[in-house]
Design an enzyme around this catalytic site. Structure first.
Site, short mmCIF file in Angstrom:
data_model
loop_
_atom_site.label_atom_id
_atom_site.label_comp_id
_atom_site.label_asym_id
_atom_site.label_seq_id
_atom_site.Cartn_x
_atom_site.Cartn_y
_atom_site.Cartn_z
N ASP A 91 -18.02 21.43 -15.79
CA ASP A 91 -17.22 20.94 -16.92
C ASP A 91 -18.16 20.21 -17.87
O ASP A 91 -18.60 19.09 -17.57
CB ASP A 91 -16.12 19.98 -16.44
CG ASP A 91 -15.08 20.65 -15.56
OD1 ASP A 91 -15.36 21.72 -15.00
OD2 ASP A 91 -13.99 20.07 -15.41
N LYS A 152 -10.98 22.26 -21.95
CA LYS A 152 -10.43 21.12 -21.22
C LYS A 152 -10.19 19.98 -22.20
O LYS A 152 -11.01 19.73 -23.08
CB LYS A 152 -11.41 20.71 -20.12
CG LYS A 152 -11.05 19.45 -19.35
CD LYS A 152 -12.09 19.19 -18.27
CE LYS A 152 -11.93 17.84 -17.62
NZ LYS A 152 -12.98 17.58 -16.59
N LYS A 182 -7.48 23.46 -19.17
CA LYS A 182 -7.43 22.36 -18.21
C LYS A 182 -6.99 21.08 -18.91
O LYS A 182 -7.60 20.66 -19.88
CB LYS A 182 -8.79 22.16 -17.54
CG LYS A 182 -8.81 21.01 -16.53
CD LYS A 182 -10.14 20.93 -15.81
CE LYS A 182 -10.21 19.70 -14.92
NZ LYS A 182 -11.52 19.60 -14.21
#
Length: 227
Positions: A91, A152, A182
């Site tokens: 991430d 995300k 996400k």
């Protein structure tokens, strides 16, 4: 429609990214992830490689975290090292300042650099609470063009805030069906988690996974197939 406990668990990155986290706490996180049946654990890259028995639990880590104000080369090196050390997913945090300056081309370039260095799934943290709607759209388009797998919402460390239903909806409208989405940051109960999923989230970053999952108890099993 509400989601069942088991289906929800498989959407969770069970997360511990506190700067004072210890290896013992990470071991406890892994044990809890196995018990809860979460999709993965998400830990700091300094904790890798993980030596605990993971079972079916995947390993996620972060890159350029939490500010994103690292050079693309530094982020790429960090991602490559994390992949070598067993990370299934990375991430990365974008340089939000560059995006706010209108340099989506540079945002795309840094994401591509990390994409090329990452052997597994790449999620791009856009810090949506700090962005305008137009900037959220630009960040999502840059992530898609650079070959990312997910966008995300948040690091969970920004003073601007964490995930919002509005941001998830906008991300879903922009890249939903092509990239995963996400939601992370401030999701501490089942109702909030379910609202994010209804808005389009396909993965959740949670540190309060047990509390969120407890809220799913009693949801009809028949709903599971819809997710």
């Amino acid at each position: 429609m509400e989601i069942t406990r088991s289906a929800l668990a498989q959407m969770i990155d069970h997360t511990l990214l506190k700067p004072d986290a210890t290896h013992g706490q990470v071991s406890a996180l892994i044990a809890e992830a196995r018990e809860l049946g979460t999709y993965s654990v998400c830990v700091s890259p300094s904790m890798l490689p993980l030596t605990d028995d993971l079972g079916e639990v995947k390993v996620a880590t972060v890159c350029g975290f939490p500010s994103g104000n690292h050079t693309p080369e530094a982020k790429a090196f960090e991602a490559a090292q994390a992949s070598k050390n067993g990370a299934d997913e990375v991430d990365m945090v974008i340089n939000v300042g560059l995006l706010k300056e209108g340099r989506a081309d540079l945002t795309e370039a840094e994401i591509r650099a990390v994409r090329e260095a990452t052997t597994g799934v790449l999620k791009v943290i856009i810090e949506s609470a700090a962005l305008t709607d137009d900037e959220i759209v630009a960040a999502c388009k840059a992530a898609e063009a650079a070959g990312a797998d997910f966008v995300k919402t948040s690091t969970g460390f920004s003073p601007a805030g964490g995930a919002s239903v509005h941001a998830v909806e906008l991300m879903n409208e922009t890249v939903g069906g092509r990239l995963g989405i996400k939601a992370s940051g401030g999701i501490r109960d089942y109702a909030t988690a379910n609202a994010m999923i209804e808005a389009g989230a396909t993965r959740l970053g949670l540190s309060s996974s047990s509390a969120v999952l407890d809220g799913a108890d009693g949801v009809e099993v028949e709903a599971e197939g819809d997710y």
